[in-house]
Design a protein around this motif. Structure first.
Motif, PDB file in Angstrom:
ATOM      1  N   GLN A   1      47.483  49.702  39.675  1.00 29.70           N
ATOM      2  CA  GLN A   1      46.655  48.657  40.278  1.00 29.70           C
ATOM      3  C   GLN A   1      46.052  49.099  41.608  1.00 29.70           C
TER       4      GLN A   1
ATOM      5  N   GLU B   1      54.150  41.059  32.738  1.00 31.35           N
ATOM      6  CA  GLU B   1      54.320  40.528  34.091  1.00 31.35           C
ATOM      7  C   GLU B   1      53.306  39.411  34.342  1.00 31.35           C
TER       8      GLU B   1
ATOM      9  N   GLY C   1      44.359  37.153  38.738  1.00 32.79           N
ATOM     10  CA  GLY C   1      43.910  36.908  40.110  1.00 32.79           C
ATOM     11  C   GLY C   1      42.604  36.130  40.151  1.00 32.79           C
TER      12      GLY C   1
ATOM     13  N   ALA D   1      51.675  42.986  38.525  1.00 32.85           N
ATOM     14  CA  ALA D   1      50.891  41.749  38.383  1.00 32.85           C
ATOM     15  C   ALA D   1      50.481  41.209  39.746  1.00 32.85           C
TER      16      ALA D   1
ATOM     17  N   PRO E   1      46.264  41.532  34.778  1.00 33.54           N
ATOM     18  CA  PRO E   1      46.558  41.085  36.154  1.00 33.54           C
ATOM     19  C   PRO E   1      45.302  40.771  36.966  1.00 33.54           C
TER      20      PRO E   1
ATOM     21  N   GLY F   1      47.677  43.595  41.075  1.00 33.72           N
ATOM     22  CA  GLY F   1      46.488  43.446  40.234  1.00 33.72           C
ATOM     23  C   GLY F   1      45.843  42.086  40.439  1.00 33.72           C
ATOM     24  N   ALA F   2      46.664  41.069  40.568  1.00 35.15           N
ATOM     25  CA  ALA F   2      46.127  39.724  40.796  1.00 35.15           C
ATOM     26  C   ALA F   2      45.445  39.632  42.159  1.00 35.15           C
TER      27      ALA F   2
END
Lengths: 332, 312
Positions: free
Chosen positions: A98, B154, B124, A67, B120, A70-71
């Motif tokens: 990712q 997650e 973001g 996460a 994810p 990816g974020a």
């Protein structure tokens, strides 16, 4: 925007901390996050004081590497410049999708309409007693993937300059720092990056053997070069600093002069990036290359006991032996 | 949300998607499209209803079953078709194809061919929207199968603890690729959201007005509470997992039964026959015009195949 140049003595980890501080100061789009980086000041101190200074631009996340990374891509698509800390390079393995399927593809597949200006900072390598899941050097795995820029800084100055260059790059950068090198000290000029992604550092000039290295092995290569100089062997030492892109011209130019190439890295020898360098030089120079050797960790998982890990890691002795065998073979 | 959308408008939008998907299925079968496509036939009410409830600049992230999402967010049909045909579209120049196309200039931040990976990324985007302002909330669509991917969980937890406004739309279409959802998922998506203190809403995903109303509520809740919201939309996939899927795993008669709740059939039954005919004429004209434009677009320039790995 800081323009000061300060060449004071600094540890590697302090140089990283200063680079992060200066990146936050230089660009309001920069955010820093990771596990224990804000309130606890970072597991190794890389982010010390930054949450106090920059508030919620530096924040803690759950232990969720997939996460987190990816974020970072989404945040970069959305106009931020994220710098993510991954505590150990080994932990990148839980976020491979990712990095490899998402971040690396973004710019190319969108035909440049999207980009991924982000930095993944991590540290890697073996230190005495660390287990196989906290010891690997994994940079080559990512150099195989088009679309990623890969740096492995070896000195406090490079740790600072490369991180500043990474933070201002419009494309993704993975910076593999070294836990072993964090306490080492050197002069650091701050204020800006090194200025050129992918440029090697000619650590010393020589005439007989070119040693191409990066990361932890740089210092061992210098020691080995000192050692063999007593036997009259002159080594040219190149610290690549980046393996993607890598300074092919500098390597070819040096080996054209010396005729002998030793590539040495802490990462595993088998399928290591040294093999790519060696192949490229063979293609470029053909019979102009009189001899070549690779040195890297032996193909076993990294054992914990220091006696065992020392038996499989590169070392000054192994480099010295490699240099001698390279020249002997050529004479014969 | 501004004024609620009209059913006629939503029917028109759904119908355009349906006609494009049916055309692409024929194009795969007759060789105009190489490779497989993942069509959203039967699920059109979800992207159409959702996008009717979004703000003008809300980013959308979707899956490989994403043509409906791209079109609903504003990607022109001819550009989408050209991209799927491998032509030099203004989306991705033929680099993305059916399953990985994007059009950020329209607010469409991309399909994704890795199940769950959009979440994810949307997290973001949501972090960026939250920090940079502009009253934007990203929406990410996933299938119910993605609820069994680690990165989804997650991301749900991270969005919850970091107080990030984000709308996650779970399209529960009855199948995880080729296996019935109920046999692979212990607890449905909406119930699992509660484990992360995430507001969950459920909606009939074959009713575009209901979807629009629910997503409008979700958007308001996400903004007000500065938190993620999960919307589980129940629907039925009226086709294969991919274009070449023979669907031998389906029980006899299932598809025929499911067609009774086809969102287009349901919407059409609520419109006057004049309104329906108006939509049909308009949609057919628009899709055939888009198809002609797409087929006239040039093939990509091979000399540029190495560009855009990096900027500059």
């Amino acid at each position: 925007m800081s323009s000061r140049v300060d060449s004071s003595e600094s540890s590697y980890i302090r140089a990283v901390n200063q680079a992060l501080d200066d990146a936050l100061g230089a660009d309001s789009r920069v955010v820093i996050y990771g596990e224990d980086v804000a309130i606890p000041n970072g597991p190794f101190g890389a982010t010390k004081g930054l949450h106090d200074k920059y508030g919620d631009r530096v924040f803690d996340t759950p232990i969720s590497e997939s996460a987190m990374i990816g974020a970072a891509l989404g945040a970069a698509m959305g106009g931020l410049r994220p710098i993510v800390e991954i505590m150990y390079a080994d932990f990148l393995m839980v976020a491979m999708d990712q990095i490899v399927n998402q971040i690396a593809n973004t710019r190319y597949v969108s035909e440049g309409r999207l980009g991924a200006p982000l930095v993944i900072r991590t540290q890697q390598g073996s230190t005495p007693g660390s287990c196989a899941q906290h010891s690997q050097s994994l940079e080559a795995m990512f150099a195989h993937v088009p679309g990623l820029q890969i740096a492995v800084p070896a000195t406090p100055q490079d740790a600072y300059g490369i991180l500043r260059d990474a933070a201002s790059s419009d494309d993704p950068v993975m910076v593999f720092e070294s836990r072993r090198l964090y306490p080492t000290k050197g002069a650091v000029a701050t204020g800006s990056g090194l200025g050129r992604v992918g440029q090697a550092d000619v650590v010393r000039s020589g005439t007989d053997v070119t040693i191409v290295t990066w990361g932890t092995v740089r210092a061992w290569a210098e020691e080995a070069a000192d050692h063999v100089s007593e036997s009259g062997i002159s080594c040219e030492v190149l610290d690549l600093r980046w393996i993607s892109p890598w300074d092919r011209d500098a390597v070819v130019e040096s080996v054209s002069k010396t005729g002998h190439l030793l590539v040495a890295h802490e990462a595993g020898r088998v399928g290591g990036f040294g093999a790519e360098i060696l192949s490229s030089v063979v293609e470029e120079l053909g019979p102009g290359l009189k001899g070549a050797r690779r040195i890297g960790s032996d193909p076993v998982p990294m054992p914990s006991s220091p006696i065992l890990s020392a038996a499989v890691l590169p070392s000054v002795d192994r480099l010295v032996a490699g240099i001698h065998s390279l020249l002997k073979e050529n004479v014969a | 949300m501004t004024a609620p959308p009209s059913l006629e408008d939503l029917y028109l939008r759904m119908l355009q998607i349906r006609l494009i998907e049916e055309e692409l299925l024929r194009a795969v079968q007759d060789g105009r499209v190489t490779g497989s496509t993942h069509l959203c036939i039967g699920q059109e009410a979800i992207p159409v209803g959702t996008c009717a409830a979004l703000g003008p600049n809300d980013p959308v992230v979707a899956t490989y079953r994403g043509h409906g999402w791209a079109l609903s967010r504003g990607v022109p049909a001819e550009e989408l078709l050209a991209e799927v045909f491998g032509r030099d579209s203004d989306l991705n120049g033929g680099r993305a194809g059916s399953a990985y196309l994007s059009g950020p200039q329209y607010g469409f931040y991309g399909e994704n061919s890795i199940v769950g990976a959009g979440v994810p990324i949307a997290l973001g985007l949501a972090m960026a929207c939250n920090r940079l302002g502009g009253n934007r909330i990203p929406v990410v669509s996933i299938g119910d199968g993605a609820m069994n991917q680690g990165n989804v969980h997650e991301s749900l937890n991270m969005a919850s603890v970091l107080n990030i406004p984000l709308i996650v739309v779970v399209e529960n279409n009855g199948y995880v690729e080729m296996t019935p959802s109920a046999t692979l998922t212990a607890v449905p998506a909406a119930a699992r959201a509660a484990a992360y203190s995430i507001i969950a809403m459920e909606v009939d995903g074959n009713d575009p007005l209901a979807v629009a109303a629910t997503v409008s509520d979700a958007r308001e809740a996400a903004l007000q509470k500065s938190a993620p919201v999960l919307v589980e939309a129940h629907t039925r996939r009226l086709g294969g997992h991919y274009s070449g899927d023979a669907q031998q795993y389906r029980p006899a008669g299932e598809l025929e039964g499911w067609r009774a709740t086809d969102p287009l059939t349901l919407a059409r039954s609520q419109l006057t026959s004049e309104a329906a005919a108006r939509c049909e004429q308009q949609a057919e004209g628009a899709v055939s015009a888009a198809l002609a434009l797409a087929e006239g677009m040039p093939t990509p320039n091979v000399e540029e195949v190495m560009t855009h790995v990096f900027s500059g």
